[in-house]
Design an enzyme around this catalytic site. Structure first.
Site, PDB file in Angstrom:
ATOM      1  N   SER A  85      38.541  41.518  42.866  1.00 55.12           N
ATOM      2  CA  SER A  85      38.278  40.165  42.350  1.00 55.12           C
ATOM      3  C   SER A  85      36.988  39.521  42.862  1.00 55.12           C
ATOM      4  O   SER A  85      36.641  38.422  42.410  1.00 55.12           O
ATOM      5  CB  SER A  85      39.467  39.248  42.645  1.00 55.12           C
ATOM      6  OG  SER A  85      40.534  39.551  41.777  1.00 55.12           O
ATOM      7  N   LEU A  86      36.281  40.153  43.766  1.00 57.16           N
ATOM      8  CA  LEU A  86      34.942  39.659  44.094  1.00 57.16           C
ATOM      9  C   LEU A  86      34.005  39.831  42.908  1.00 57.16           C
ATOM     10  O   LEU A  86      32.910  39.263  42.873  1.00 57.16           O
ATOM     11  CB  LEU A  86      34.374  40.373  45.330  1.00 57.16           C
ATOM     12  CG  LEU A  86      34.684  39.698  46.682  1.00 57.16           C
ATOM     13  CD1 LEU A  86      36.178  39.724  46.967  1.00 57.16           C
ATOM     14  CD2 LEU A  86      33.920  40.382  47.817  1.00 57.16           C
TER      15      LEU A  86
END
Length: 419
Positions: free
Chosen positions: A86-87
């Site tokens: 999710s970065l």
């Protein structure tokens, strides 16, 4: 054999020998962070990590520790490449906002305008198409399969969370997603979700180019992010992913399910990144180094140049969800355009300043930007889920915010560069 022995000695030295005089000169911050890292590795909570802290645009702490590949005895290095999970989301959000600035994408236009074949409906059958803004704020009506039980609707439909299903195309994943009713009318609720994958597809149509090409052109190339991409630039630097286990994390298999919350667990397919047929997940599909990601965060902290205008960056990093309560991170938070923002530090029960923004990634990462302290922090590990929301990142955040006062009073730690 000799190489393995030498690597063992190097890691042992990195874990347990005293630091140099330079490390002891920064008011104890370096020593405290070193101890937290050493304890996490020695306690078998993480396998390896790269931690970077920047203040006023200068790196004041940098360390790589542990193993990039434990079984092959390959030590972690500062230039190691990690699967971002999710970065990915803030990077893709920044690219989307660059398209908005150019007039190519409109925040308040329904996604059906860009994806006419993607027709979403409510549970009662009424058509409902979320806007681009609602995709960015997770108020679109979607969810993630890992929040559901094994018989949940996303699982039954075969919807990918962007971490699994190597070779699955975007067209097929969208077709499957459209068969599941939205959880609520867009704009009336909030749920962390696959919305950024839908956004990536809309960007491809609006920008008339594949998502990886758009992100490279609009974000990575202007910032000089050489290793940030949807494909691995150098496999020899890619870290091996591990999953939480007792007595030590286990090396991820070709298909690995990691327990998470009350759902059926998060499904990982680490080799997905090597399959060019896998859809480029705008929510979870990129890789990067810690230094690349720090450069991106510093770009946002300093106003967005050269990729975004200051007013665009301000909108991205300020609350956009109004009175809608957000379950993640929870009370005292709201969502901006792609990132969660602290609206009330006391309610959030965190040491971060109000106005800070932060998030993590399920492959084992955490980051935060605290404008009140003028700091950006990147914590990348190769251990899911501990590196995202376990004791390790929480201890680092507490130590950093305790050592660096808000509003810039006091002396900053001196530069400290580890291996």
């Amino acid at each position: 054999m000799l190489v393995h022995v030498l690597c063992d000695i190097m890691v042992a030295l990195s874990l347990f020998l005293p630091r140099t005089a330079g490390a002891a000169a920064n008011d104890g911050l370096s020593a405290r962070l070193d101890q937290i890292i050493d304890d996490a590795i020695a306690g078998n909570r993480i396998v390896g990590t790269v931690v970077l802290v920047a203040r006023d645009g200068q790196v004041v702490y940098a360390r790589a520790a542990g193993w990039a590949d434990r079984e092959e005895r390959r030590p972690m290095t500062r230039d190691a490449i990690f699967r971002l999970s999710s970065l990915t989301k803030p990077v893709v959000a920044a690219a989307a906002l660059a398209l908005v600035q150019a007039g190519t994408l409109d925040l308040d236009t329904p996604v059906a305008h860009y994806l006419p074949d993607f027709q979403t409906r409510l549970a009662d059958g009424r058509p409902a198409s979320p806007t681009i803004r609602q995709l960015l704020t997770h108020t679109a009506g979607f969810t993630y399969g890992f929040f559901e039980g094994a018989d949940g609707p996303y699982h039954r439909a075969g919807v990918s969370d962007g971490l699994d299903a190597p070779g699955l195309s975007m067209e097929e994943n969208l077709r499957r997603l459209a068969t599941v009713p939205l959880s609520y009318a867009p704009g009336t609720g909030w749920h962390y979700s696959v919305a950024m994958d839908v956004l990536g597809a809309a960007m491809t149509t609006a920008g008339k180019a594949p998502l990886p090409e758009l992100v490279t052109r609009l974000v990575c190339r202007p910032l000089g992010l050489a290793d940030t991409a949807f494909a691995v630039t150098d496999r020899s630097r890619l870290t091996v992913p591990y999953a939480d286990a007792t007595p030590e994390p286990v090396r991820m298999a070709e298909l690995q399910t990691v327990p998470f919350g009350d759902g059926a667990g998060i499904r990982f397919a680490p080799d997905r990144v090597f399959n060019p047929a896998s859809f480029p997940s705008g929510g979870a599909g990129m890789v990067a180094t810690a230094d690349d990601y720090l450069r991106f965060l510093e770009c946002l902290r300093q106003g967005g140049g050269p990729i975004l205008r200051p007013e665009t960056t301000a909108a991205m990093t300020s609350p956009q969800t109004g009175d809608i309560p957000v379950a993640l991170p929870g009370p005292g938070w709201a969502w901006g355009l792609g990132v969660p923002v602290v609206t009330d530090a006391a309610k959030a029960k965190m040491a971060l300043s109000t106005g800070s923004y932060a998030w993590g990634g399920v492959y084992g990462h955490s980051w935060f930007v605290d404008p009140g302290r003028r700091i950006s922090v990147v914590i990348l590990t190769n251990t899911a889920i501990e590196g995202m929301n376990g004791r390790f990142p929480k201890a680092l955040q507490e130590a950093i915010t305790a050592a660096i006062p808000e509003s810039g009073r006091g002396s900053a730690p001196g530069p400290r560069h580890g291996k």
